[in-house]
Scaffold this motif. Structure first.
Motif, mmCIF file in Angstrom:
data_model
loop_
_atom_site.group_PDB
_atom_site.id
_atom_site.type_symbol
_atom_site.label_atom_id
_atom_site.label_comp_id
_atom_site.label_asym_id
_atom_site.label_seq_id
_atom_site.Cartn_x
_atom_site.Cartn_y
_atom_site.Cartn_z
ATOM 1 N N LYS A 47 47.321 36.523 28.776
ATOM 2 C CA LYS A 47 45.987 36.756 28.702
ATOM 3 C C LYS A 47 45.695 37.821 29.691
ATOM 4 C CE LYS A 47 45.070 31.848 27.588
ATOM 5 N NZ LYS A 47 44.275 30.720 27.814
ATOM 6 N N TYR A 48 44.598 38.701 29.012
ATOM 7 C CA TYR A 48 44.338 39.887 29.839
ATOM 8 C C TYR A 48 43.432 39.330 31.035
ATOM 9 C CZ TYR A 48 41.584 44.014 31.099
ATOM 10 O OH TYR A 48 41.029 45.188 31.726
ATOM 11 N N ALA A 49 43.305 39.844 32.167
ATOM 12 C CA ALA A 49 42.609 39.508 33.213
ATOM 13 C C ALA A 49 42.614 37.962 33.817
ATOM 14 C CB ALA A 49 41.148 39.740 33.024
ATOM 15 N N PHE A 50 43.852 37.389 33.448
ATOM 16 C CA PHE A 50 44.217 36.192 34.244
ATOM 17 C C PHE A 50 45.521 36.246 35.008
ATOM 18 C CE2 PHE A 50 41.329 34.609 30.723
ATOM 19 C CZ PHE A 50 40.440 33.583 31.172
ATOM 20 N N THR A 51 45.505 35.638 36.109
ATOM 21 C CA THR A 51 46.847 35.159 36.667
ATOM 22 C C THR A 51 47.755 34.389 35.991
ATOM 23 O OG1 THR A 51 45.453 35.647 38.706
ATOM 24 C CG2 THR A 51 47.866 34.746 38.759
ATOM 25 N N ASP A 58 39.728 34.862 36.285
ATOM 26 C CA ASP A 58 40.343 33.584 37.021
ATOM 27 C C ASP A 58 38.968 32.438 37.194
ATOM 28 O OD1 ASP A 58 43.061 34.221 36.730
ATOM 29 O OD2 ASP A 58 42.866 35.109 38.849
ATOM 30 N N THR A 59 39.119 31.438 36.997
ATOM 31 C CA THR A 59 38.058 30.273 37.464
ATOM 32 C C THR A 59 38.730 29.420 38.418
ATOM 33 O OG1 THR A 59 38.458 29.205 35.464
ATOM 34 C CG2 THR A 59 36.855 30.693 35.370
ATOM 35 N N ASP A 60 40.237 29.418 38.303
ATOM 36 C CA ASP A 60 40.786 28.202 39.211
ATOM 37 C C ASP A 60 40.975 28.910 40.387
ATOM 38 O OD1 ASP A 60 42.291 26.524 40.515
ATOM 39 O OD2 ASP A 60 43.645 26.151 38.765
ATOM 40 N N PRO A 61 40.151 28.538 41.637
ATOM 41 C CA PRO A 61 40.495 28.795 43.040
ATOM 42 C C PRO A 61 42.203 28.829 43.522
ATOM 43 C CG PRO A 61 39.383 26.527 43.179
ATOM 44 C CD PRO A 61 39.489 27.188 41.616
ATOM 45 N N LEU A 62 42.848 27.863 42.904
ATOM 46 C CA LEU A 62 44.349 27.891 43.476
ATOM 47 C C LEU A 62 45.108 29.090 43.062
ATOM 48 C CD1 LEU A 62 44.926 24.238 42.714
ATOM 49 C CD2 LEU A 62 44.453 25.125 44.681
ATOM 50 N N TYR A 122 52.540 38.598 49.911
ATOM 51 C CA TYR A 122 53.518 37.957 49.513
ATOM 52 C C TYR A 122 53.108 36.311 49.534
ATOM 53 C CZ TYR A 122 56.767 41.652 49.808
ATOM 54 O OH TYR A 122 57.234 42.868 49.742
ATOM 55 N N LEU A 123 51.926 36.079 50.123
ATOM 56 C CA LEU A 123 51.128 34.753 50.338
ATOM 57 C C LEU A 123 50.364 34.337 49.291
ATOM 58 C CD1 LEU A 123 51.554 34.389 54.397
ATOM 59 C CD2 LEU A 123 53.069 33.394 52.488
ATOM 60 N N THR A 124 49.467 35.391 49.035
ATOM 61 C CA THR A 124 48.362 35.211 48.241
ATOM 62 C C THR A 124 48.351 36.308 47.298
ATOM 63 O OG1 THR A 124 46.904 36.709 49.775
ATOM 64 C CG2 THR A 124 46.666 34.114 49.997
ATOM 65 N N ASN A 125 47.221 35.996 46.128
ATOM 66 C CA ASN A 125 47.230 36.886 45.112
ATOM 67 C C ASN A 125 45.674 37.535 45.143
ATOM 68 O OD1 ASN A 125 49.535 36.033 43.535
ATOM 69 N ND2 ASN A 125 48.739 34.479 43.022
ATOM 70 N N VAL A 126 45.660 38.732 44.538
ATOM 71 C CA VAL A 126 44.049 39.144 44.098
ATOM 72 C C VAL A 126 43.811 38.809 43.058
ATOM 73 C CG1 VAL A 126 43.015 41.321 43.749
ATOM 74 C CG2 VAL A 126 44.922 41.432 45.435
ATOM 75 N N PRO A 127 42.739 37.792 43.208
ATOM 76 C CA PRO A 127 42.084 37.067 41.601
ATOM 77 C C PRO A 127 41.867 38.087 40.830
ATOM 78 C CG PRO A 127 41.219 36.111 43.803
ATOM 79 C CD PRO A 127 41.959 37.281 44.306
ATOM 80 N N GLN A 128 42.230 37.775 39.449
ATOM 81 C CA GLN A 128 41.868 38.450 38.341
ATOM 82 C C GLN A 128 40.352 38.131 37.880
ATOM 83 O OE1 GLN A 128 44.190 41.170 37.080
ATOM 84 N NE2 GLN A 128 44.852 40.275 39.093
#
Length: 615
Positions: A54-58, A108-112, A99-105
């Motif tokens: 899925k494009y633009a989703f983590t 993305d709607t899920d804060p996790l 290494y601990l967090t992602n850059v949200p796409q």
């Protein structure tokens, strides 16, 4: 994402300690530029939540197996980040955050999805607080978990204890650099309130980078990604079945006899003659006092390789180490496998003697008993070299006494024992180059003046006995052994000889909670406040060797905090130890008497534990 059916985080000290030993050992190799092998940490099974891209989703995957290790990696990274923050290494903090967090796409709607890892709900809030908050903020929020400055082992929130322990262990590594140790406490000392002024920002940066490199580059996971038709439960149960684990020596044996078959050797004859003795169950028992916990056979092989090469041997990569030794760069070291097996046959009796199972030499048997008491096995490679048949018995005995003296003298002087691995590895290399001898041993120390390895002088020993806190010597059998040796040295030649009783306790003569029953040197009683110069001087000498003695357990309990006259009567009535006959003619016990007894102990010590000059 860790699925709901997974357990909460379970790793306790028994899991965290070997994990830290693996990471710190690899970090030490990175700093020394000697990291030869990677370390395998097990398998990780992942199941994609949605196989369609899925494009633009983590992308999201479920952790079917390996969540305990994966969570531990993340907790370690968070702790590493906090130590970096403590030392002002801001660029390093930014690096670890990746290494601990992602850059949200964008979709993305899920804060996790902002977190690299999301545990089960029962651990989730605590874990994400560790990732999001500074250590100071997190400790304040979870202050209820602490008892004093530590988090007890029995707290159910094991993830926070892991985070706390990692911060302390990492800080100690950063402060003092790579250090090998044996017999240490499970609980690290608090190190976060001070920074050693002797380390530079460059030292800090290098040590933090080494720990990060060890975790990310030198520890390996086998990653299994399941397809939609794969049965996750079957695969999980298969990988986690309780099969009997292979020892490193099982792999070594297979390698040796595989090469023997290629050489057309009589494999069964060789096996029965040279390998069969190593298949005795005794060899598969855990080696006492040795770290990490491994069977005797594995530790024996590691010590033998160190004795043969003079190099640092990683027991965690023992099979790779042996293969590199036996067939370096693809060229066999030995003309035939029989010669290779005879090397094991040569060293096995010496190792069994050190472990108290054989008696190939009285000096080595005595040294083995002392090393067992002191819970030190890093001497073994040197001791194996001392077992060579061409070494004169008197030379072997003198070397054994010098090794014992070195351990005791450094302890009495309160000098670190954390570098014994490196010291005895270097001595093994010295013996390989210049021969096993007292001259080579002394020659090694003539070049070592640094505090981390030097052989203490008589003057050092005297100062240590009169001024250092002997009661802090740990593990306690070491202090008991020191006092027992002083007991033996106190006896006259005509005195009846006896073995050490099994139930001896170390006792303060003047108790730690001294009061009106213990007057000062000037005869005053209770006239000095706890913090004045008299009390400070008394407390400074209270734990020195001159104020310590040996008693049986029952006598220790009954003596307690009684005054000197009552204690002296107990000593006279219930013990025949020469250490306690000292008190017979004394009418009081003050700082002056403690120093007097300390001076006597110093005279005995420099005679009993000989120095390099042979005195």
């Amino acid at each position: 994402m860790v699925p709901l059916y997974q357990r909460k985080y379970q790793w306790d000290d028994n899991d965290l300690t070997p994990f830290w030993e693996d990471v710190s050992a690899k970090a030490s190799e990175v700093l020394e530029g000697a990291s030869k092998f990677e370390h395998y940490m097990g398998a990780l099974i992942l199941a994609p939540v949605d196989s369609g891209a899925k494009y633009a989703f983590t992308p999201t995957v479920q952790v079917v197996d390996g969540q305990q290790r994966l969570t531990t990696f993340q907790l370690f990274l968070a702790a590493l980040r906090e130590v970096a923050r403590h030392h002002g290494q801001h660029d390093f903090i930014d690096h670890i955050n990746g290494y601990l967090t992602n850059v949200p796409q964008s979709k993305d709607t899920d804060p996790l999805t902002r977190f690299k890892l999301t545990p089960t709900p029962i651990d989730r809030d605590l874990f994400h607080d560790i990732i999001d908050l500074t250590a100071k903020e997190a400790d304040k929020k979870y202050a209820s978990l602490f008892h004093g400055r530590r988090i007890p082992k029995n707290r159910p929130q094991k993830a926070y204890r892991a985070y706390h322990l990692f911060r302390q262990w990492i800080e100690d590594f950063v402060q003092h650099g790579p250090q090998d140790f044996e017999g240490g406490s499970d609980e690290p000392e608090d190190a976060e309130d001070h920074i050693d002024e002797g380390i530079t920002p460059e030292d800090v940066s290098a040590r933090l980078e080494a720990l990060l490199s060890a975790l990310l580059d030198r520890l390996k996971l086998v990653v299994i990604t399941l397809g939609e038709s794969d049965d996750a439960q079957v695969i999980f149960e298969t990988l986690n079945s309780k099969g009997k684990p292979l020892l490193a020596m099982d792999l070594v044996r297979n390698n040796i006899f595989h090469r023997a078959e290629k050489q057309k050797a009589k494999v069964e004859t060789l096996y029965k003659k040279l390998w069969d003795p190593l298949d005795h169950p005794w060899w598969r028992e855990p080696a006492p006092n040795a770290r990490p916990t491994r069977p005797r056979l594995d530790h024996f092989l590691a010590h033998m390789l160190a004795a043969e090469t003079g190099q640092k041997i990683s027991i965690r990569e023992l099979y790779a180490e042996y293969r590199d030794f036996a067939v370096p760069k693809g060229r066999p070291r030995f003309e035939n496998v029989e010669d290779e097996l005879k090397l094991l046959e040569k060293y096995a009796p010496v190792y069994r003697t050190l472990e108290g199972k054989e008696d190939c030499d009285p000096s080595l048997k005595w040294l083995g008993r002392k090393l067992t008491t002191w819970q030190v096995t890093t001497v073994y490679p040197v001791a194996l070299q001392m077992g060579q048949e061409d070494l004169p018995p008197e030379e072997r005995e003198q070397l054994a006494q010098l090794i014992y003296s070195y351990l005791v003298r450094r302890t009495l002087c309160n000098l670190t024992t954390k570098n014994l691995n490196k010291v005895f590895q270097s001595i093994a290399a010295e013996f390989l180059e210049n021969g096993v001898s007292v001259a080579s041993f002394k020659g090694y120390f003539s070049k070592k003046a640094g505090v981390s390895s030097r052989f203490p002088t008589d003057r050092d020993v005297r100062y240590g006995i009169l001024n250092e806190n002997a009661y802090a010597i740990s593990p306690r059998p070491r202090l008991t052994d020191i006092l027992w040796e002083l007991e033996l040295a106190s006896r006259s030649k005509l005195a009846e000889q006896s073995d050490q009783p099994p139930n001896l306790w170390v006792e303060h003569v003047m108790p730690r909670s001294w009061g009106n029953d213990w007057p000062y040197e000037d005869g005053t009683i209770g006239h000095h406040a706890d913090g004045d110069e008299y009390a400070i001087a008394r407390n400074a000498i209270l734990h020195t060797l001159g104020n310590l003695t040996l008693l049986t357990g029952g006598l220790n309990i009954s003596s307690g905090n009684k005054g000197f006259d009552e204690k002296k009567a107990k000593f006279a009535e219930h013990t025949g130890l020469f250490l306690n006959k000292w008190f017979t003619g004394k009418t009081r016990w003050t700082e002056n008497e403690i120093r007097e007894r300390g001076e006597r102990f110093a005279d005995l010590a420099v005679s009993r534990w000989v120095g390099l000059d042979g005195s």
